[in-house]
Design an enzyme around this catalytic site. Sequence first.
Site, PDB file in Angstrom:
ATOM      1  N   ASP A 144       0.861  -1.181   0.000  1.00  0.00           N
ATOM      2  CA  ASP A 144       0.000   0.000   0.000  1.00  0.00           C
ATOM      3  C   ASP A 144       0.902   1.237   0.000  1.00  0.00           C
ATOM      4  O   ASP A 144       1.414   1.629  -1.043  1.00  0.00           O
ATOM      5  CB  ASP A 144      -0.891  -0.100   1.244  1.00  0.00           C
ATOM      6  CG  ASP A 144      -1.958   0.954   1.326  1.00  0.00           C
ATOM      7  OD1 ASP A 144      -2.512   1.325   0.293  1.00  0.00           O
ATOM      8  OD2 ASP A 144      -2.253   1.409   2.447  1.00  0.00           O
ATOM      9  N   ASP A 162      -8.097  -9.250   5.361  1.00  0.00           N
ATOM     10  CA  ASP A 162      -9.204  -9.145   6.321  1.00  0.00           C
ATOM     11  C   ASP A 162      -9.778  -7.744   6.439  1.00  0.00           C
ATOM     12  O   ASP A 162      -9.198  -6.770   5.981  1.00  0.00           O
ATOM     13  CB  ASP A 162      -8.701  -9.541   7.710  1.00  0.00           C
ATOM     14  CG  ASP A 162      -7.853  -8.440   8.347  1.00  0.00           C
ATOM     15  OD1 ASP A 162      -6.946  -7.914   7.649  1.00  0.00           O
ATOM     16  OD2 ASP A 162      -8.094  -8.092   9.508  1.00  0.00           O
TER      17      ASP A 162
HETATM   18  P1  5GP Z   1       1.872  -0.462   3.865  1.00  0.00           P
HETATM   19  O1  5GP Z   1       2.956  -0.358   4.873  1.00  0.00           O
HETATM   20  O2  5GP Z   1       2.311  -0.854   2.493  1.00  0.00           O
HETATM   21  O3  5GP Z   1       1.016   0.785   3.835  1.00  0.00           O
HETATM   22  O4  5GP Z   1       0.911  -1.545   4.472  1.00  0.00           O
HETATM   23  C1  5GP Z   1       0.621  -2.752   3.922  1.00  0.00           C
HETATM   24  C2  5GP Z   1      -0.342  -3.454   4.829  1.00  0.00           C
HETATM   25  O5  5GP Z   1      -1.560  -2.690   4.969  1.00  0.00           O
HETATM   26  C3  5GP Z   1      -0.777  -4.753   4.197  1.00  0.00           C
HETATM   27  O6  5GP Z   1       0.095  -5.817   4.535  1.00  0.00           O
HETATM   28  C4  5GP Z   1      -2.165  -4.920   4.755  1.00  0.00           C
HETATM   29  O7  5GP Z   1      -2.115  -5.529   6.020  1.00  0.00           O
HETATM   30  C5  5GP Z   1      -2.693  -3.515   4.940  1.00  0.00           C
HETATM   31  N1  5GP Z   1      -3.558  -3.086   3.807  1.00  0.00           N
HETATM   32  C6  5GP Z   1      -3.314  -2.102   2.922  1.00  0.00           C
HETATM   33  N2  5GP Z   1      -4.309  -1.989   2.021  1.00  0.00           N
HETATM   34  C7  5GP Z   1      -5.223  -2.951   2.355  1.00  0.00           C
HETATM   35  C8  5GP Z   1      -6.488  -3.354   1.793  1.00  0.00           C
HETATM   36  O8  5GP Z   1      -7.007  -2.826   0.798  1.00  0.00           O
HETATM   37  N3  5GP Z   1      -7.113  -4.380   2.416  1.00  0.00           N
HETATM   38  C9  5GP Z   1      -6.618  -5.007   3.535  1.00  0.00           C
HETATM   39  N4  5GP Z   1      -7.330  -5.995   4.065  1.00  0.00           N
HETATM   40  N5  5GP Z   1      -5.431  -4.651   4.079  1.00  0.00           N
HETATM   41  C10 5GP Z   1      -4.742  -3.632   3.493  1.00  0.00           C
END
Ligand code: 5GP
Length: 181
Positions: free
Chosen positions: A108, A164
């Site tokens: 993300d 989730d």
């Molecule tokens: P980042 O550090 O890249 O922002 O975070 C990634 C984490 O955010 C992923 O491993 C996941 O746990 C959560 N995440 C980000 N977008 C989504 C989404 O659309 N759905 C879900 N269920 N989790 C998300």
Amino acid sequence: MQPVENYNKKIKRIVLSKEEIDAAVQKAGKTIDSWYDGRPILLVCILKGSFVFMSDLSRAISVPCEIAFMSVKSYFAGTVSSGTVNIEMDLDVDINKYNVIIVEDIVDTGRTLNEVVKLLKARNPLSLKVVTLLDKPSRRVVDFVPDYTLFSIPDFFVIGYGLDCAELYRNLPYIAEYDGE
Ligand code: 5GP
């Protein structure tokens, strides 16, 4: 456990069907085989969201393959790009003799994986790559590019196939948009 209100209503629409995911996972498995040409690898599953993807991906790979699990919690204030990633459960192997692939559910902002990659690189693996099921490139706040992405999606919240919402929906066989209304 309490009854869950509007459980099915929150599944707004299917974004990726089981068949689409299956086909992409088979293709990813073949790509991974071609990277290593028979050399053994270690797949590192980042819990919990990657458990379904890891299970299918590992069975689409033909090179000798070990698996390991890791659980991390990240703390970032606001929109800053650096923060802290705490290891909640560490790997049970020393990775310095392995070609490692981190298996992630979704990238993300990129901040969590950026930190996890730094942590694992410091342990001197033979090589390190990142394979992610999903990517939301429009949300990125750090310069992080996975080595292999199965699907890039726009910015909406997805559930299913391991992902989730408040610990529910991980067992859906497809990926859906969650209705947060
Ligand atoms: P980042 O550090 O890249 O922002 O975070 C990634 C984490 O955010 C992923 O491993 C996941 O746990 C959560 N995440 C980000 N977008 C989504 C989404 O659309 N759905 C879900 N269920 N989790 C998300």
